[in-house]
Design an enzyme around this catalytic site. Structure first.
Site, PDB file in Angstrom:
ATOM      1  N   CYS A 139       0.842  -1.206   0.000  1.00  0.00           N
ATOM      2  CA  CYS A 139       0.000   0.000   0.000  1.00  0.00           C
ATOM      3  C   CYS A 139       0.869   1.246   0.000  1.00  0.00           C
ATOM      4  CB  CYS A 139      -1.003  -0.040   1.151  1.00  0.00           C
ATOM      5  SG  CYS A 139      -2.330   1.164   0.931  1.00  0.00           S
ATOM      6  N   HIS A 165      -4.032  -4.664  -0.381  1.00  0.00           N
ATOM      7  CA  HIS A 165      -3.697  -5.226   0.936  1.00  0.00           C
ATOM      8  C   HIS A 165      -3.836  -6.747   0.900  1.00  0.00           C
ATOM      9  CE1 HIS A 165      -3.454  -1.485   3.293  1.00  0.00           C
ATOM     10  NE2 HIS A 165      -4.334  -1.022   2.428  1.00  0.00           N
ATOM     11  N   GLU A 222      -3.028  -8.762   3.108  1.00  0.00           N
ATOM     12  CA  GLU A 222      -3.435  -9.241   4.440  1.00  0.00           C
ATOM     13  C   GLU A 222      -4.939  -9.079   4.669  1.00  0.00           C
ATOM     14  OE1 GLU A 222      -1.621  -6.651   3.751  1.00  0.00           O
ATOM     15  OE2 GLU A 222      -2.395  -4.917   4.843  1.00  0.00           O
TER      16      GLU A 222
END
Lengths: 255, 206
Positions: free
Chosen positions: B79, B182, B184
């Site tokens: 990011c 992202h 995650e």
């Protein structure tokens, strides 16, 4: 291209899922984190937790829920339910929540939206609107309600959505009180009225009873995401199957 | 050991637990000596470009990052961590970025909704060990208002379409890779990217 989202919603009271579920392969159907994790594995794009705890420990239990979710989930999640202070929002985001949902408090004090958006960014501020159709002839109108749908505010729901976005809300979670719990389908007119009035994503909520309801609110009313509780909780449909259905209807989804 | 650089940019725990989920050991911290001994470095982050560069500077991490990248250590930006690799950003005029990837960071144009938020697909532009097992058009979760624009197309790893706009959603230059989205927050396929980074760092055996 940006994909349409399916968002299961969990109601949580004192750290436990309120509505029953009949997943067979889950150890503790009352544990919101375990249930959410299952939805993550099934393909849910996001999760929403609505905390309806009425005790004065509410704030701590919500932060604890956010912290546990952040440990277990690998998709974004939103927490809402009675949030009225910037500090509470900060605590939830610091605990790992991706977004918070505001509902009643900004109807009393709209500045809460801008305060949160300025400090934390619009992307994490969801405005939840509980809207009820105003009886009468002519153009349909809806009124925004506060306090879990118990308190009429006199505010026009579409105008309120426009004001909230102007103040920095990054997303609208729009629940039709008329349709909620009916399984008759989302209120397409309400969803279309709000989604055409604002330039942020609108999550349709209230009334989903089958998979075609999910498709029609996206195709006919411009919803960017669909929120549903019971059709998933009671095992009628898996998120995975809902995705396949939407895809077959020509809707871009993550599969 | 993989070291996740902590420069006060919010919740790095989500990145760390993604590594944990795929059995890759990753530490979070801002200790230059730990970072210097790391086998791989990760630069996550959310927030503003200028603020992040100031925080990295204040912790003595800018030269360290450049030195380790120069030494060939595998490096992953996520990011804002992707944007910081460029020379500068319209978000913070006058602030120098890390300058690892030639080009600059620009604001998404007004004709699209900003921030770009939600699940969107990647178009894979070149092979990379980081995308091992990741099908073309896979979806990942994005939240951002700025995009990196590399000067050289050779560094474009994936692109993403947003309305009528196509932007660079990940980059790679030798031992440096970065994602605008992202991983995650991108469920199973996102975790696969962290697993792939772990393998990139340690080799296939791990």
């Amino acid at each position: 291209m940006l994909l349409k989202r399916i968002i299961p919603c969990l109601d949580v009271d004192r750290g436990r899922v309120v509505k029953g579920t009949n997943f067979v392969d889950i150890r503790d159907a009352g544990d919101p984190v375990e249930l959410a994790s299952k939805y993550d594995q099934e393909g849910a794009d996001e999760l929403v937790f609505l905390d309806i705890t009425a005790t004065h420990e509410k704030r701590d239990t919500m932060v604890e829920l956010a912290r546990r979710c952040a440990e277990e989930l690998f998709v974004p999640f939103t927490i809402g339910g009675g949030i009225s202070e910037v500090d509470h929002v900060r605590a939830l985001l610091a605990a790992g929540a991706d977004k918070v949902s505001l509902n009643s408090a900004p109807l009393r004090d709209p500045v809460l939206i801008s305060s949160c958006a300025e400090r934390f960014g619009s992307q994490c501020v969801v405005l939840a609107i509980d809207a009820k159709r105003v009886p009468g002839e002519g153009e349909p109108r809806w009124e925004a309600y506060a306090n879990g749908g118990r308190l009429p505010t006199g505010r026009d729901a579409v105008e309120w959505a426009v004001e909230a976005v102007g103040r920095g809300a990054g997303e609208i979670l729009l629940t039709s009180m008329d349709r909620d719990g009916t399984k008759d389908g989302y209120d397409l007119e309400l969803t279309a009225a709000v989604s055409s009035a604002v330039n942020v994503p609108v999550i349709a909520s209230g009334g989903a009873g089958n998979l075609e309801h999910l498709a029609e609110v996206i195709l006919r009313a411009g919803a960017d995401a669909v929120l549903a509780a019971s059709i998933f909780h009671f095992g009628e449909f898996t998120v995975h199957r809902a995705k396949d259905y939407l895809y077959a209807r020509g809707i871009p989804v993550r599969r | 050991m993989i070291y996740i650089l902590d420069y006060g940019s919010g919740n790095l725990r989500s990145v760390q637990k993604a590594f944990e989920a795929v059995d890759v050991v990753a530490e979070v911290g801002a200790d230059p000596s730990r970072a210097r001994s790391a086998d791989g470095l990760v630069l996550p982050g959310v927030g503003a470009f200028g603020h992040a560069m100031a925080e990295l500077d204040g912790r003595g991490l800018i030269d360290l990052i450049k030195e380790r990248i120069g030494a060939g250590v595998p490096f992953l930006g996520v990011c804002l961590g992707l944007q910081l690799l460029f020379e500068d950003s319209e978000e913070s005029p006058g602030v120098q970025g890390l300058g690892i990837v030639p080009g600059r960071v620009t604001r998404l144009p007004d004709r699209v909704k900003v921030p770009h938020m939600g699940w969107n697909q990647i178009e894979i532009m070149q092979d990379s060990p980081l995308l091992d097992g990741v099908p073309d058009h896979s979806a990942f979760y994005f939240v951002h208002g700025f995009v990196g624009v590399p000067t050289f197309p050779a560094y474009v790893l994936t692109t993403t379409d947003y309305d009528d706009l196509t932007f660079v959603s990940s980059i790679q230059r030798e031992n440096v890779a970065a994602f605008q989205f992202h991983p995650e927050k991108s469920s199973e396929l996102g975790l696969k990217l962290y697993r792939n980074f772990g393998r990139w760092v340690y080799g296939r055996g791990r």
